[in-house]
Design a protein around this motif. Sequence first.
Motif, PDB file in Angstrom:
ATOM      1  N   ARG A 460       0.818  -1.207   0.000  1.00 30.24           N
ATOM      2  CA  ARG A 460       0.000   0.000   0.000  1.00 30.24           C
ATOM      3  C   ARG A 460       0.855   1.261   0.000  1.00 30.24           C
ATOM      4  O   ARG A 460       1.820   1.383   0.753  1.00 30.24           O
ATOM      5  CB  ARG A 460      -0.908   0.000   1.236  1.00 30.24           C
ATOM      6  CG  ARG A 460      -2.142   0.854   1.073  1.00 30.24           C
ATOM      7  CD  ARG A 460      -3.169   0.529   2.117  1.00 30.24           C
ATOM      8  NE  ARG A 460      -2.831   1.099   3.418  1.00 30.24           N
ATOM      9  CZ  ARG A 460      -3.427   0.745   4.552  1.00 30.24           C
ATOM     10  NH1 ARG A 460      -4.342  -0.197   4.538  1.00 30.24           N
ATOM     11  NH2 ARG A 460      -3.097   1.309   5.696  1.00 30.24           N
ATOM     12  N   GLU A 461       0.457   2.178  -0.848  1.00 29.96           N
ATOM     13  CA  GLU A 461       1.141   3.475  -0.918  1.00 29.96           C
ATOM     14  C   GLU A 461       0.197   4.458  -1.599  1.00 29.96           C
ATOM     15  O   GLU A 461      -0.269   4.214  -2.714  1.00 29.96           O
ATOM     16  CB  GLU A 461       2.447   3.352  -1.714  1.00 29.96           C
ATOM     17  CG  GLU A 461       3.259   4.619  -1.739  1.00 29.96           C
ATOM     18  CD  GLU A 461       4.605   4.442  -2.430  1.00 29.96           C
ATOM     19  OE1 GLU A 461       5.405   5.388  -2.403  1.00 29.96           O
ATOM     20  OE2 GLU A 461       4.844   3.363  -3.005  1.00 29.96           O
ATOM     21  N   GLY A 462      -0.103   5.554  -0.928  1.00 32.87           N
ATOM     22  CA  GLY A 462      -0.979   6.559  -1.514  1.00 32.87           C
ATOM     23  C   GLY A 462      -2.381   6.511  -0.938  1.00 32.87           C
ATOM     24  O   GLY A 462      -2.783   5.531  -0.305  1.00 32.87           O
ATOM     25  N   PRO A 463      -3.176   7.561  -1.181  1.00 29.19           N
ATOM     26  CA  PRO A 463      -4.484   7.705  -0.525  1.00 29.19           C
ATOM     27  C   PRO A 463      -5.635   6.989  -1.220  1.00 29.19           C
ATOM     28  O   PRO A 463      -6.687   6.800  -0.610  1.00 29.19           O
ATOM     29  CB  PRO A 463      -4.705   9.225  -0.546  1.00 29.19           C
ATOM     30  CG  PRO A 463      -3.979   9.683  -1.785  1.00 29.19           C
ATOM     31  CD  PRO A 463      -2.783   8.789  -1.929  1.00 29.19           C
ATOM     32  N   LEU A 464      -5.485   6.621  -2.490  1.00 28.56           N
ATOM     33  CA  LEU A 464      -6.593   6.028  -3.244  1.00 28.56           C
ATOM     34  C   LEU A 464      -6.298   4.562  -3.565  1.00 28.56           C
ATOM     35  O   LEU A 464      -5.142   4.168  -3.718  1.00 28.56           O
ATOM     36  CB  LEU A 464      -6.829   6.808  -4.545  1.00 28.56           C
ATOM     37  CG  LEU A 464      -7.255   8.277  -4.369  1.00 28.56           C
ATOM     38  CD1 LEU A 464      -7.233   9.007  -5.712  1.00 28.56           C
ATOM     39  CD2 LEU A 464      -8.645   8.355  -3.761  1.00 28.56           C
ATOM     40  N   TYR A 465      -7.352   3.779  -3.692  1.00 24.49           N
ATOM     41  CA  TYR A 465      -7.221   2.348  -3.961  1.00 24.49           C
ATOM     42  C   TYR A 465      -6.904   2.137  -5.444  1.00 24.49           C
ATOM     43  O   TYR A 465      -7.726   2.443  -6.314  1.00 24.49           O
ATOM     44  CB  TYR A 465      -8.545   1.665  -3.600  1.00 24.49           C
ATOM     45  CG  TYR A 465      -8.514   0.160  -3.620  1.00 24.49           C
ATOM     46  CD1 TYR A 465      -7.815  -0.561  -2.670  1.00 24.49           C
ATOM     47  CD2 TYR A 465      -9.226  -0.547  -4.591  1.00 24.49           C
ATOM     48  CE1 TYR A 465      -7.821  -1.943  -2.674  1.00 24.49           C
ATOM     49  CE2 TYR A 465      -9.236  -1.930  -4.603  1.00 24.49           C
ATOM     50  CZ  TYR A 465      -8.531  -2.624  -3.643  1.00 24.49           C
ATOM     51  OH  TYR A 465      -8.538  -3.998  -3.653  1.00 24.49           O
ATOM     52  N   PRO A 466      -5.732   1.602  -5.773  1.00 24.02           N
ATOM     53  CA  PRO A 466      -5.327   1.464  -7.182  1.00 24.02           C
ATOM     54  C   PRO A 466      -5.939   0.217  -7.822  1.00 24.02           C
ATOM     55  O   PRO A 466      -5.243  -0.716  -8.217  1.00 24.02           O
ATOM     56  CB  PRO A 466      -3.802   1.361  -7.089  1.00 24.02           C
ATOM     57  CG  PRO A 466      -3.573   0.673  -5.783  1.00 24.02           C
ATOM     58  CD  PRO A 466      -4.674   1.135  -4.853  1.00 24.02           C
ATOM     59  N   ILE A 467      -7.237   0.231  -7.966  1.00 27.87           N
ATOM     60  CA  ILE A 467      -7.985  -0.984  -8.282  1.00 27.87           C
ATOM     61  C   ILE A 467      -7.550  -1.629  -9.590  1.00 27.87           C
ATOM     62  O   ILE A 467      -7.402  -2.847  -9.680  1.00 27.87           O
ATOM     63  CB  ILE A 467      -9.506  -0.697  -8.276  1.00 27.87           C
ATOM     64  CG1 ILE A 467     -10.300  -1.991  -8.485  1.00 27.87           C
ATOM     65  CG2 ILE A 467      -9.890   0.389  -9.287  1.00 27.87           C
ATOM     66  CD1 ILE A 467     -11.765  -1.861  -8.125  1.00 27.87           C
ATOM     67  N   ASN A 468      -7.325  -0.827 -10.628  1.00 24.49           N
ATOM     68  CA  ASN A 468      -6.956  -1.423 -11.916  1.00 24.49           C
ATOM     69  C   ASN A 468      -5.506  -1.885 -11.950  1.00 24.49           C
ATOM     70  O   ASN A 468      -5.170  -2.833 -12.667  1.00 24.49           O
ATOM     71  CB  ASN A 468      -7.250  -0.449 -13.054  1.00 24.49           C
ATOM     72  CG  ASN A 468      -8.711  -0.481 -13.460  1.00 24.49           C
ATOM     73  OD1 ASN A 468      -9.494  -1.266 -12.933  1.00 24.49           O
ATOM     74  ND2 ASN A 468      -9.092   0.357 -14.413  1.00 24.49           N
ATOM     75  N   GLN A 469      -4.633  -1.233 -11.195  1.00 22.58           N
ATOM     76  CA  GLN A 469      -3.267  -1.747 -11.087  1.00 22.58           C
ATOM     77  C   GLN A 469      -3.274  -3.110 -10.394  1.00 22.58           C
ATOM     78  O   GLN A 469      -2.533  -4.022 -10.777  1.00 22.58           O
ATOM     79  CB  GLN A 469      -2.398  -0.755 -10.311  1.00 22.58           C
ATOM     80  CG  GLN A 469      -2.220   0.581 -11.013  1.00 22.58           C
ATOM     81  CD  GLN A 469      -1.329   1.532 -10.236  1.00 22.58           C
ATOM     82  OE1 GLN A 469      -0.299   1.144  -9.711  1.00 22.58           O
ATOM     83  NE2 GLN A 469      -1.734   2.788 -10.163  1.00 22.58           N
ATOM     84  N   LEU A 470      -4.117  -3.254  -9.381  1.00 14.96           N
ATOM     85  CA  LEU A 470      -4.228  -4.541  -8.689  1.00 14.96           C
ATOM     86  C   LEU A 470      -4.760  -5.617  -9.631  1.00 14.96           C
ATOM     87  O   LEU A 470      -4.251  -6.745  -9.667  1.00 14.96           O
ATOM     88  CB  LEU A 470      -5.149  -4.410  -7.477  1.00 14.96           C
ATOM     89  CG  LEU A 470      -4.684  -3.469  -6.363  1.00 14.96           C
ATOM     90  CD1 LEU A 470      -5.777  -3.304  -5.319  1.00 14.96           C
ATOM     91  CD2 LEU A 470      -3.426  -3.997  -5.706  1.00 14.96           C
TER      92      LEU A 470
END
Length: 685
Positions: A460-470
């Motif tokens: 985890r890094e940053g304030p928003l959930y990186p859904i498409n990167q995941l």
Amino acid sequence: MLPRRRPRALGAALLLLLLLLLLGFFLFDGRLRGAAALDGDPLGGQGGHNRSDCGPQLPPKCELLHVAIVCAGHNSSREVITLVKSMLFYRKNPLHLHLVTDAVARNILETLFHTWMVPAVRVSFYDAEELKPQVSWIPNKHYSGLYGLMKLVLPGALPPDLARVIVLDTDVTFASDIAELWALFAHFSDKQVIGLVENQSDWYLGNLWKNHRPWPALGRGFNTGVILLQLDRLRRAGWEQMWRLTASRELLTLPATSLADQDIFNAVIKEHPGLVQPLPCIWNVQLSDHTLAERCYSEASDLKVIHWNSPKKLRVKNKHVEFFRNFYLTFMEYDGNLLRRELFGCPGQPLPGAEQRALAQLDEEDACFEFRQQQLTVHRVHITFLPHEPPPHRPHDVTLVTQLSMDRLQMLEALCRHWPGPMSLALYLTDAEAQQFLRFVEASPVLSARQDVAYHVVYREGPLYPINQLRNVALAQALTPYVFLSDIDFLPAYSLYDSLRASIEQLGLGGRRKAALVVPAFETLHYRFSFPTSKAELLALLDAGALHTFRYHEWPRGHAPTDYTRWREAEAPYRVQWAADYEPYVVVPRDCPRYDPRFVGFGWNKVAHIVELDAQEYELLVLPEAFTIHLPHAPSLDISRFRSSPTYRDCLQALKDEFHQDLSRHYGAAALKYLTALQQPGSPA
């Protein structure tokens, strides 16, 4: 009547007793504080404590230090990361890691270091498979197997121009700057080629139990968890021939090695004692059974390297095990992102990558700064975090692909019960959460029994959930020809895995035909309900109001093109047309287009992917017997922000505009039909 003692005699006796006690205390304290090898270390006065005034001369700040590690398998790869974290925490020098790995560990660690992007750290890989023939002739009873013998062949395996290297076991943890250890090379005589710490148990004395017959060693022998190797001198001395002759001779009377390479190193040193430079014992504090390590230190500042050299690892019995365990867990759970520290003043630092340069140019005053920052962030990725067995090749096999964070872990057991096939899951976790997840799986009979589920930790890094990167991480690691792109809060029909494989075969997918098989989505608003085992049962629940078509009350546009009315009566797959904001759950070939990583947080992340599939002329075929059901849960932080923040929705609209511009550049006039998708109010995804 007994004679009365004289006061003077009594006082003299007390004084003598006090002097003896003081002398004993100082002798004992001096033994502890020497922090040297247990039976007299020529370097005993050096490095006993972390005092700069008595330590060895450190190498220049920018000198490159070389470290070699043998690593194989999933569990060993996790150990290496904790070791590397401890090195990076204290280090002030550039490092070059030389990793001898099997294919599994290389795949994991290559991805990890590529995405970790630690300044002033180089990594080179060496194929353990190529080295196996050099040691496979040696019978070894140690749990490390052939990999436990590979340190013997490092002088020939490492680059011929490499003169010296520190060799480490994966189960050591640093408590000081590795440059202090490197500095001990300066104490080698011209003849010495190997630096080792004395073994801190009586193993090689042969008196641990009846008929215990260890390999030959000098006294207690030496432990090979931490080794300094003068590679150039070893090569000139004919090291390969030396250890092979010794091992061959000893194996005439001994059945096998018990402690892998350590037995052979000790047998060579017994025959050639001038080769070894004993090191202070604080550089390898050994927490094995029957350890005598307590004699080596008296306070925490004495410690330099801690070695968990018992098969019990953190469960080993030791007087100070709680201290050592907490020290180890500190690095295991430490945020690895914080170790991306530059070494100021050292020339030749690599230039920042494109993402880092773009991040540096962002305007922090921009209302959409968080979105821009999150989509450019390169996340540290640890693929196959747990042991995983790749599925056997089947031409129509399907992997379920999804992503989750810590608050959805409770879905995993139910998902495993519903989907018996392979899965590739990306988990968005902190370093500490990754360890909680590990314990969660180990404690679950359902999860620990599944070796066909691949878990990939994205840190985890940053304030928003990186859904498409995941999603892209999980998709890239799928190993079957087809993938079912799902979300973690859906449970597929019990029969879905088998029916998907049958449908793929019946429809003749593959080759030139590009199709996305739509799995109709439903939802329940009840936390407890009886999951339907067939389409007939599902329709009964639908008619009774216990189930609904997915998001019928919030965003019917997202799934309306599936045409649920037609699906009720359908007995064969039917084709549907793309429409604005369509976001079905689909089965596609593994090499399908990736998700657009610009969409982070909540909104349009699946919609954009379906647009891309349609632009590449994938047919959308709805399967008549397939279904998946969404279970209720509390809203995520991102969906709450989407609903409450106009700025959030404005930023999402800006991303949609940019997506359409890129689509137009890529597909030209064919992309015009998608413009209508951007003319709708902000839609969920």
